[in-house]
Design a protein around this motif. Structure first.
Motif, PDB file in Angstrom:
ATOM      1  N   ASP A 153       0.834  -1.213   0.000  1.00  0.00           N
ATOM      2  CA  ASP A 153       0.000   0.000   0.000  1.00  0.00           C
ATOM      3  C   ASP A 153       0.866   1.259   0.000  1.00  0.00           C
ATOM      4  N   MET A 154       1.950   1.257   0.782  1.00  0.00           N
ATOM      5  CA  MET A 154       2.835   2.423   0.794  1.00  0.00           C
ATOM      6  C   MET A 154       3.461   2.644  -0.577  1.00  0.00           C
ATOM      7  N   HIS A 155       3.859   1.561  -1.211  1.00  0.00           N
ATOM      8  CA  HIS A 155       4.428   1.670  -2.556  1.00  0.00           C
ATOM      9  C   HIS A 155       3.400   2.199  -3.542  1.00  0.00           C
ATOM     10  N   GLN A 156       2.193   1.689  -3.471  1.00  0.00           N
ATOM     11  CA  GLN A 156       1.150   2.136  -4.390  1.00  0.00           C
ATOM     12  C   GLN A 156       0.765   3.591  -4.174  1.00  0.00           C
ATOM     13  N   SER A 157       1.017   4.101  -2.970  1.00  0.00           N
ATOM     14  CA  SER A 157       0.735   5.513  -2.699  1.00  0.00           C
ATOM     15  C   SER A 157       1.857   6.425  -3.178  1.00  0.00           C
ATOM     16  N   GLY A 158       2.940   5.851  -3.721  1.00  0.00           N
ATOM     17  CA  GLY A 158       4.017   6.650  -4.283  1.00  0.00           C
ATOM     18  C   GLY A 158       5.299   6.673  -3.476  1.00  0.00           C
ATOM     19  N   GLN A 159       5.324   6.006  -2.323  1.00  0.00           N
ATOM     20  CA  GLN A 159       6.535   5.984  -1.522  1.00  0.00           C
ATOM     21  C   GLN A 159       7.566   5.027  -2.118  1.00  0.00           C
ATOM     22  N   THR A 160       8.825   5.388  -1.990  1.00  0.00           N
ATOM     23  CA  THR A 160       9.930   4.545  -2.447  1.00  0.00           C
ATOM     24  C   THR A 160      10.296   3.575  -1.334  1.00  0.00           C
ATOM     25  N   ILE A 161      10.408   2.300  -1.667  1.00  0.00           N
ATOM     26  CA  ILE A 161      10.649   1.262  -0.662  1.00  0.00           C
ATOM     27  C   ILE A 161      11.987   0.585  -0.934  1.00  0.00           C
ATOM     28  N   LEU A 162      12.817   0.502   0.106  1.00  0.00           N
ATOM     29  CA  LEU A 162      14.043  -0.286   0.084  1.00  0.00           C
ATOM     30  C   LEU A 162      13.992  -1.236   1.266  1.00  0.00           C
ATOM     31  N   ALA A 163      14.112  -2.539   1.016  1.00  0.00           N
ATOM     32  CA  ALA A 163      13.981  -3.505   2.104  1.00  0.00           C
ATOM     33  C   ALA A 163      15.022  -4.603   1.993  1.00  0.00           C
ATOM     34  N   VAL A 164      15.707  -4.892   3.096  1.00  0.00           N
ATOM     35  CA  VAL A 164      16.603  -6.042   3.178  1.00  0.00           C
ATOM     36  C   VAL A 164      15.760  -7.267   3.502  1.00  0.00           C
ATOM     37  N   LEU A 165      15.858  -8.295   2.655  1.00  0.00           N
ATOM     38  CA  LEU A 165      15.011  -9.476   2.820  1.00  0.00           C
ATOM     39  C   LEU A 165      15.806 -10.750   2.571  1.00  0.00           C
ATOM     40  N   HIS A 166      15.317 -11.850   3.181  1.00  0.00           N
ATOM     41  CA  HIS A 166      15.885 -13.173   2.957  1.00  0.00           C
ATOM     42  C   HIS A 166      14.890 -14.112   2.279  1.00  0.00           C
ATOM     43  N   ASP A 167      13.615 -13.763   2.308  1.00  0.00           N
ATOM     44  CA  ASP A 167      12.557 -14.656   1.837  1.00  0.00           C
ATOM     45  C   ASP A 167      12.457 -14.584   0.317  1.00  0.00           C
ATOM     46  N   SER A 168      12.958 -15.609  -0.360  1.00  0.00           N
ATOM     47  CA  SER A 168      12.977 -15.612  -1.822  1.00  0.00           C
ATOM     48  C   SER A 168      11.576 -15.511  -2.419  1.00  0.00           C
TER      49      SER A 168
END
Length: 224
Positions: free
Chosen positions: A174-189
């Motif tokens: 939802d945050m991305h769809q509202s126009g916010q830029t998202i950077l996330a460190v993830l392990h879940d392929s």
């Protein structure tokens, strides 16, 4: 939004990441992936301004934007005598006067943030009563209330159940769809492949940018 010119991240002038050249576009949604110890969290802290670059340059369009930040392990002491609502209200701090307090609109947004993560009935509970998943939901509500143009998340799903993980993933979308830029460190392929259009993959020798492949991580790198 962010341009990296031979950026190297690390601690005390000790390089951890390879040199990164590339950019993070405004409104993009990027997963930072790679094996443990390759510098994913260190890079995120450097981009957020918590660590200075070892070398290279980070360029912003005009100035560094406000960042919504979620650390790998929360820095907020769980025994501190504040309520869930108090913590979520912290997301309003950049926009309200300490002397005037929260506006009506701000209070409504806090209530909406609590509702979005399923904590409306726990608003007046002190944070020492929360489970790990509830604590993470609270921190996500704070980020949603903040409404920063750039959101950085360091392993946001570590140590929480799948139901909570899915609720929080929906908030990220939802945050991305509202126009916010998202950077996330993830392990879940699987989560990376399903939800994140862009991937920055780190290893000891190089960084790979681009669209998320069908299989974002080899199996040996999918463990937290």
């Amino acid at each position: 939004m962010i341009e990296l010119d031979h950026l190297v991240a690390g601690y005390d002038r000790l390089a951890i990441t390879p040199a990164l050249c590339g950019s993070v576009a405004r409104g993009s949604m990027t997963a930072i992936v790679g094996a443990n110890g390759c510098g994913k969290s260190t890079l995120l802290k450097t981009l957020a301004g918590f660590l200075p670059p070892v070398s290279g340059v980070i360029r912003w369009p005009s100035h560094r934007p406000m960042v919504g930040w979620l650390a790998q392990r929360h820095a907020l002491e769980s025994q501190f005598p504040v309520t869930v609502q108090d913590v979520v209200c912290m997301g309003c701090w950049p926009r309200f006067s300490l002397f005037r307090g929260l506006s009506r609109d701000a209070r409504q947004r806090v209530a909406q943030g609590l509702e979005r993560v399923g904590l409306s009935t726990m608003a007046q509970e002190t944070i020492d009563t929360l489970s790990g998943g509830q604590f993470q939901r609270m921190l996500f509500a704070r980020i949603w209330v903040q409404n920063a143009p750039l959101v950085m998340l360091d392993e946001p799903f570590t140590g929480i159940d799948e139901v909570t993980s899915q609720v929080l993933m929906e908030q990220i979308v939802d945050m991305h769809q509202s126009g916010q830029t998202i950077l996330a460190v993830l392990h879940d392929s699987e989560r990376v492949t399903r939800y994140f259009p862009q991937t920055l993959r780190l290893d000891e020798q190089r960084a790979q940018w681009g669209e998320t492949p069908a299989q974002a991580l080899p199996p040996e790198e999918c463990r937290a």
